[in-house]
Design a protein around this motif. Sequence first.
Motif, PDB file in Angstrom:
ATOM      1  N   ARG A  19       0.318  -2.650  -3.063  1.00 49.99           N
ATOM      2  CA  ARG A  19      -0.043  -4.050  -3.019  1.00 49.99           C
ATOM      3  C   ARG A  19      -1.722  -4.018  -2.646  1.00 49.99           C
ATOM      4  N   TYR A  20      -2.022  -2.954  -1.909  1.00 53.77           N
ATOM      5  CA  TYR A  20      -3.573  -3.023  -1.920  1.00 53.77           C
ATOM      6  C   TYR A  20      -4.275  -2.623  -3.149  1.00 53.77           C
ATOM      7  N   SER A  21      -3.613  -1.674  -3.995  1.00 52.94           N
ATOM      8  CA  SER A  21      -4.519  -1.421  -5.217  1.00 52.94           C
ATOM      9  C   SER A  21      -4.127  -2.493  -6.185  1.00 52.94           C
ATOM     10  N   ALA A  22      -2.928  -3.051  -6.372  1.00 57.85           N
ATOM     11  CA  ALA A  22      -3.009  -4.342  -7.135  1.00 57.85           C
ATOM     12  C   ALA A  22      -4.146  -5.504  -6.765  1.00 57.85           C
ATOM     13  N   ALA A  23      -4.243  -5.587  -5.280  1.00 55.15           N
ATOM     14  CA  ALA A  23      -5.140  -6.739  -5.000  1.00 55.15           C
ATOM     15  C   ALA A  23      -6.374  -6.302  -5.437  1.00 55.15           C
ATOM     16  N   VAL A  24      -6.937  -5.322  -5.161  1.00 49.55           N
ATOM     17  CA  VAL A  24      -8.188  -4.726  -5.716  1.00 49.55           C
ATOM     18  C   VAL A  24      -8.349  -4.621  -7.084  1.00 49.55           C
ATOM     19  N   HIS A  25      -7.350  -4.230  -7.800  1.00 45.26           N
ATOM     20  CA  HIS A  25      -7.342  -4.280  -9.238  1.00 45.26           C
ATOM     21  C   HIS A  25      -7.621  -5.629  -9.850  1.00 45.26           C
ATOM     22  N   ASN A  26      -6.919  -6.626  -9.204  1.00 47.41           N
ATOM     23  CA  ASN A  26      -7.006  -8.019  -9.456  1.00 47.41           C
ATOM     24  C   ASN A  26      -8.157  -8.658  -9.193  1.00 47.41           C
ATOM     25  N   ILE A  64     -12.893   2.271  -1.640  1.00 44.00           N
ATOM     26  CA  ILE A  64     -11.571   2.881  -0.973  1.00 44.00           C
ATOM     27  C   ILE A  64     -10.725   2.861  -1.855  1.00 44.00           C
ATOM     28  N   CYS A  65     -10.258   1.955  -2.742  1.00 43.36           N
ATOM     29  CA  CYS A  65      -9.393   1.894  -3.665  1.00 43.36           C
ATOM     30  C   CYS A  65      -9.327   3.216  -4.575  1.00 43.36           C
ATOM     31  N   VAL A  66     -10.650   3.695  -5.003  1.00 47.40           N
ATOM     32  CA  VAL A  66     -10.675   4.742  -5.698  1.00 47.40           C
ATOM     33  C   VAL A  66     -10.066   5.854  -5.161  1.00 47.40           C
ATOM     34  N   ASP A  67     -10.253   6.108  -3.840  1.00 43.89           N
ATOM     35  CA  ASP A  67      -9.556   7.374  -2.810  1.00 43.89           C
ATOM     36  C   ASP A  67      -8.342   6.975  -2.984  1.00 43.89           C
ATOM     37  N   VAL A  68      -7.652   5.889  -2.544  1.00 48.25           N
ATOM     38  CA  VAL A  68      -6.383   5.433  -2.876  1.00 48.25           C
ATOM     39  C   VAL A  68      -5.761   5.837  -3.964  1.00 48.25           C
TER      40      VAL A  68
END
Length: 145
Positions: A19-26, A64-68
């Motif tokens: 969910r976090y990754s999708a929200a950041v990519h969006n 943070i998303c890069v690390d995730v």
Amino acid sequence: MQVLTKRYPKNCLLTVIDRYSAAVHNMEQVVMLPSLLQDAQLSAQGRWAGGPDLYNCFTMLKAICVDVDHGLLPREEWQVKMAGGKANEAENEDTQETDGEVLRQLDLEAQFHLHFSSLHHILTHLTLKAQEVTKIYQEITGQAI
């Protein structure tokens, strides 16, 4: 908007990460001009009012998303990065001794649950923040929500 393709149980850590990754990519796809977020704050009723501007939130969420998505740096590289390349050997030894004491005090299961619940909470909070940055950017640019 990015859609989750994998199915995990609702409160599974993998679901929260997706969910976090999708929200950041969006957010990255919607925010074409991040500079418009500079000096933009949430309203007084917003959770992040009075904090850093939304541009700083945008860049933090991306980092943070890069690390995730790609994994963490090894501990030594992370410490060097955080210290700006000036890591002190004595501080490293003190930190490792303190970490060892804490590990001995907590059993592994309790420690796992503590970190797991904290990570779950933080990722959920960051997901909401990414969605809020996206929403505010759309309001600033006049895009339909």
